[in-house]
Structures are given as C-alpha cells and as structure tokens.
Scaffold this active site. Sequence first.
Site, mmCIF file in Angstrom:
data_model
loop_
_atom_site.group_PDB
_atom_site.id
_atom_site.type_symbol
_atom_site.label_atom_id
_atom_site.label_comp_id
_atom_site.label_asym_id
_atom_site.label_seq_id
_atom_site.Cartn_x
_atom_site.Cartn_y
_atom_site.Cartn_z
ATOM 1 N N ILE A 242 0.851 -1.204 0.000
ATOM 2 C CA ILE A 242 0.000 0.000 0.000
ATOM 3 C C ILE A 242 0.883 1.249 0.000
ATOM 4 O O ILE A 242 0.448 2.311 -0.414
ATOM 5 C CB ILE A 242 -0.985 0.049 1.194
ATOM 6 C CG1 ILE A 242 -0.248 0.103 2.535
ATOM 7 C CG2 ILE A 242 -1.976 -1.097 1.140
ATOM 8 C CD1 ILE A 242 -1.134 0.570 3.684
ATOM 9 N N ASP A 243 2.143 1.117 0.450
ATOM 10 C CA ASP A 243 3.036 2.290 0.542
ATOM 11 C C ASP A 243 3.515 2.775 -0.823
ATOM 12 O O ASP A 243 4.010 3.898 -0.931
ATOM 13 C CB ASP A 243 4.271 1.961 1.390
ATOM 14 C CG ASP A 243 3.949 1.827 2.868
ATOM 15 O OD1 ASP A 243 2.772 1.972 3.229
ATOM 16 O OD2 ASP A 243 4.871 1.567 3.656
ATOM 17 N N MET B 95 -0.655 5.570 6.796
ATOM 18 C CA MET B 95 0.539 4.723 6.747
ATOM 19 C C MET B 95 1.551 5.295 5.757
ATOM 20 O O MET B 95 1.240 6.193 4.972
ATOM 21 C CB MET B 95 0.158 3.291 6.410
ATOM 22 C CG MET B 95 -0.312 2.528 7.640
ATOM 23 S SD MET B 95 -0.524 0.774 7.318
ATOM 24 C CE MET B 95 -0.757 0.150 8.977
ATOM 25 N N GLY B 96 2.725 4.700 5.777
ATOM 26 C CA GLY B 96 3.815 5.172 4.917
ATOM 27 C C GLY B 96 5.066 5.211 5.753
ATOM 28 O O GLY B 96 5.330 6.190 6.436
ATOM 29 N N ARG B 97 5.753 4.080 5.751
ATOM 30 C CA ARG B 97 6.917 3.928 6.618
ATOM 31 C C ARG B 97 8.090 4.811 6.175
ATOM 32 O O ARG B 97 8.618 5.592 6.936
ATOM 33 C CB ARG B 97 7.343 2.465 6.587
ATOM 34 C CG ARG B 97 8.143 2.034 7.788
ATOM 35 C CD ARG B 97 8.965 0.818 7.478
ATOM 36 N NE ARG B 97 8.209 -0.357 7.123
ATOM 37 C CZ ARG B 97 7.813 -1.307 7.960
ATOM 38 N NH1 ARG B 97 8.071 -1.189 9.222
ATOM 39 N NH2 ARG B 97 7.183 -2.375 7.513
ATOM 40 N N HIS C 216 -4.521 0.082 10.272
ATOM 41 C CA HIS C 216 -4.770 -1.054 9.368
ATOM 42 C C HIS C 216 -6.077 -0.973 8.594
ATOM 43 O O HIS C 216 -6.290 -1.778 7.679
ATOM 44 C CB HIS C 216 -4.698 -2.367 10.159
ATOM 45 C CG HIS C 216 -3.309 -2.636 10.668
ATOM 46 N ND1 HIS C 216 -2.909 -2.277 11.927
ATOM 47 C CD2 HIS C 216 -2.224 -3.163 10.061
ATOM 48 C CE1 HIS C 216 -1.631 -2.594 12.092
ATOM 49 N NE2 HIS C 216 -1.196 -3.125 10.971
ATOM 50 N N VAL C 217 -6.925 -0.008 8.956
ATOM 51 C CA VAL C 217 -8.155 0.195 8.167
ATOM 52 C C VAL C 217 -7.777 0.410 6.696
ATOM 53 O O VAL C 217 -8.476 -0.021 5.782
ATOM 54 C CB VAL C 217 -8.929 1.425 8.708
ATOM 55 C CG1 VAL C 217 -10.024 1.859 7.770
ATOM 56 C CG2 VAL C 217 -9.486 1.121 10.082
HETATM 57 O O1 F6P Z 1 4.591 -1.641 4.408
HETATM 58 C C1 F6P Z 1 3.235 -1.517 4.551
HETATM 59 C C2 F6P Z 1 2.884 -1.096 5.934
HETATM 60 O O2 F6P Z 1 1.489 -0.983 5.963
HETATM 61 C C3 F6P Z 1 3.577 0.186 6.438
HETATM 62 O O3 F6P Z 1 2.986 1.356 5.962
HETATM 63 C C4 F6P Z 1 3.482 0.007 7.932
HETATM 64 O O4 F6P Z 1 4.477 0.727 8.597
HETATM 65 C C5 F6P Z 1 3.654 -1.458 8.099
HETATM 66 O O5 F6P Z 1 3.248 -2.065 6.905
HETATM 67 C C6 F6P Z 1 2.878 -2.005 9.282
HETATM 68 O O6 F6P Z 1 3.070 -3.367 9.360
HETATM 69 P P1 F6P Z 1 2.400 -4.311 10.469
HETATM 70 O O7 F6P Z 1 0.965 -4.455 10.147
HETATM 71 O O8 F6P Z 1 3.125 -5.604 10.356
HETATM 72 O O9 F6P Z 1 2.644 -3.639 11.781
#
Ligand code: F6P
Length: 366
Positions: A147-148, A190-192, A296-297
């Site tokens: 999704i990122d 999100m967006g690591r 996570h939505v």
């Molecule tokens: O890489 C996709 C991602 O949704 C990131 O944006 C987020 O930091 C990470 O995964 C979260 O992962 P998890 O659900 O394992 O904590």
Amino acid sequence: MELVLDKGLRVKLEALYGGSVMRIGILTGGGDCPGLNAVIRAVTRKGIQEGDNILGILYGWKGMITGQHEELTLRAVSGLIHRGGTILHTSRTNPFKEEEGGEKVVATFKRLGLDALVAIGGEDTLGVAHTLFKEYDLPVVGVPKTIDNDLSGTDVTFGFDTAVSIATEAIDRLHTTAESHDRVMVVEVMGRHAGWIAVHSGMAGGADVILIPERPFDLDEVSEAISARHARGKSFSIIVIAEGARFDSKNDKGHVKQTEDLDEFGHVRLGGIGHFLANAIEERTGFETRVTVLGHVQRGGTPTAHDRVLATLFGVRAHDLVREGKFGMMSAVVNGRIGDVTLEEAVKELRTVDMKLFQIASIFSG
Ligand code: F6P
C-alpha cells in the site's frame, strides 16, 4: 486430494496440454494488502488453464521453511477477486535470519516438487526472492505489493489505490467534524519510508498541510501555517501526516514508534506521531486539535476496481514470466504498460515521493 506431479503424470499431462506443465508455488509475504487474493486467483486460473499445478505456500517465507502448503484448485480460488487479505496467510519471516535458511528454502522447494515460485510482496519479501535467485539459483519471479507504493522499477504497486481511496474517504468524513466544531483534525496515514499515501490522499481530500517522511518538518512553520489560515477567516484545518514523518533537527526525537522491538527485517512498528503533532499544535495555536490514526483500516477490506484489475494483470504477467523461464524478474507497470523488471532493480532502493508532485500538492496547502 493433492496432485503429486510425478514423472508419469507429468508426461500424461504434457501430452494432454501439448507442452510442458509446471508445478508452481505461490506465496504472500509482509503486510496484507488489498489485491493479494486477486493475484493468487490470476496465477492459479491462468496456470491451471495451461495445465500447470499450483501450490499455495502458507505464511510467506515461513512456509518455505516448514513446507506448510495447500493445493490451489479452481474451487479454492473461486469468489476471491473482491476479497481483502490473503487466503495463503502471511508473515514477516526472513529465512536468512535462520541458520542455513537459504538451504532450507531450497530443500523445501525440492521436497514439494516445485519448478518455480511466485513471491508476492514488498521490499522485504522481494529482497529475499532476489537473494534466493541470485545466490541459490532458485527459479523465482516477483509481484509488487504494498500500500506504501515505494517499490522501484514499477510505476505503481497494487494496494496503493485502495489505501488512498480509504484515506481520502476518511479525510472527507473528518472535514464534517472539523467544520462543525472549528477544530484542527490531524489524520495519520501509513507510509513507513515514503509519503505516497499522504500526498495522494491529502491532495484528493483537500488537506491544508501534508507531512511526509521525505521532508522533516518544522513545528513552528506548521503551527504558523495553521494560525495564518485561521487568521484569514478559516475556522478549521486538516493535516495529513504519514506515520514515518519526522520533526526536523530542532525537535527531532526520531521516529514515533509503538514498541522498541524490531521485526526480522529490522523495522520498528511505527504509529503515534499524529498525537505528538496534535498536542504541539494545540499548545502553540490554542486551537482544539484532534487526531485520527487510520492504521490497518487502510489495508483491510475489498480492493478498489483499479487494484483488482492491476493485481490480475500482475498475476497473469507473473505466470507468463514463469512460462518464459524469465526468473529473477518481477511484473511491473513500466511507463503505463504492464511489463517486467529485474528483482534487482525493484529492491535496490525505495521509491520515495516525487518532489515535483509534493510541490504541486503544496500549492493547495494553507
Ligand atoms: O509496508 C506496509 C505497511 O502498511 C507500512 O505502511 C506500515 O508501517 C507497516 O506495513 C505495518 O506493518 P504491520 O501491520 O506488520 O505492523
């Protein structure tokens, strides 16, 4: 009943289909993502149509160590196109964290009688696929999922469109409360490492400030922008911030994370920077500021029509790559068309936000 492709059966099937038949494994690794099931369906449907035998490996790379798997029949992939998540389950297992992990994967590959493996994942899953191809000669092809949207070599990954649509809808809804209560609303998406979701949903949702990991931000500047906007007569503001965004050197406390633990790929669990930002803005501007962390939505539920089609095209291309013996490659969108790139190209560096796009988004800030 499991179909074991022994030599006799293979010869019979090859006679029936007029060509070679293959036993192809497929796995999903890393975070779940809308469209995973559509890829699994596409590889299975196309494979079976051409006489292949498709095996679902469970729990990502973990399954390639333990051997957990299930046969993918037409019935197993029926009704999947619109379903979120992954029927194969997933994990953040890094086989190279285990002693002789690479050798174990190769041993499982042989034990299951596989001819090829399709790995669907992001930077980590595909990084493992690349190493297995390069150093262990494993016949693997990749499919770009996240999704990122931060994988190189492809214009876009599947799952991104769905995440942006969900975040945009959330911003639209939060506008209602912001306007009615004269509030500042902070939306954490999100967006690591990359702020693609923040920029796209922020632009689509008409956000007043967009903050991304690529550009550390100055708290004073953000607060002043909000105050200036309100001084011009606006009674509310919307700020979209990516979870991986950071304060600039004056206020930098590092990433805001939920635990100190690292996963097997060395990543922290991010989340919570929106709260820090909201407190700081409320303190500096005096405006009531609230936070919504979408979390996570953004990854759950049905994929958009765009992601269903993209995932299907990626799956079909991945099967073509297997059939053409083009291992070490990944399905991709290259200059707007479905094509392929090497896994090496895909994982060599992360694709961060195009600063020209960010500047365009900034025209609409404040
Ligand atoms: O890489 C996709 C991602 O949704 C990131 O944006 C987020 O930091 C990470 O995964 C979260 O992962 P998890 O659900 O394992 O904590």
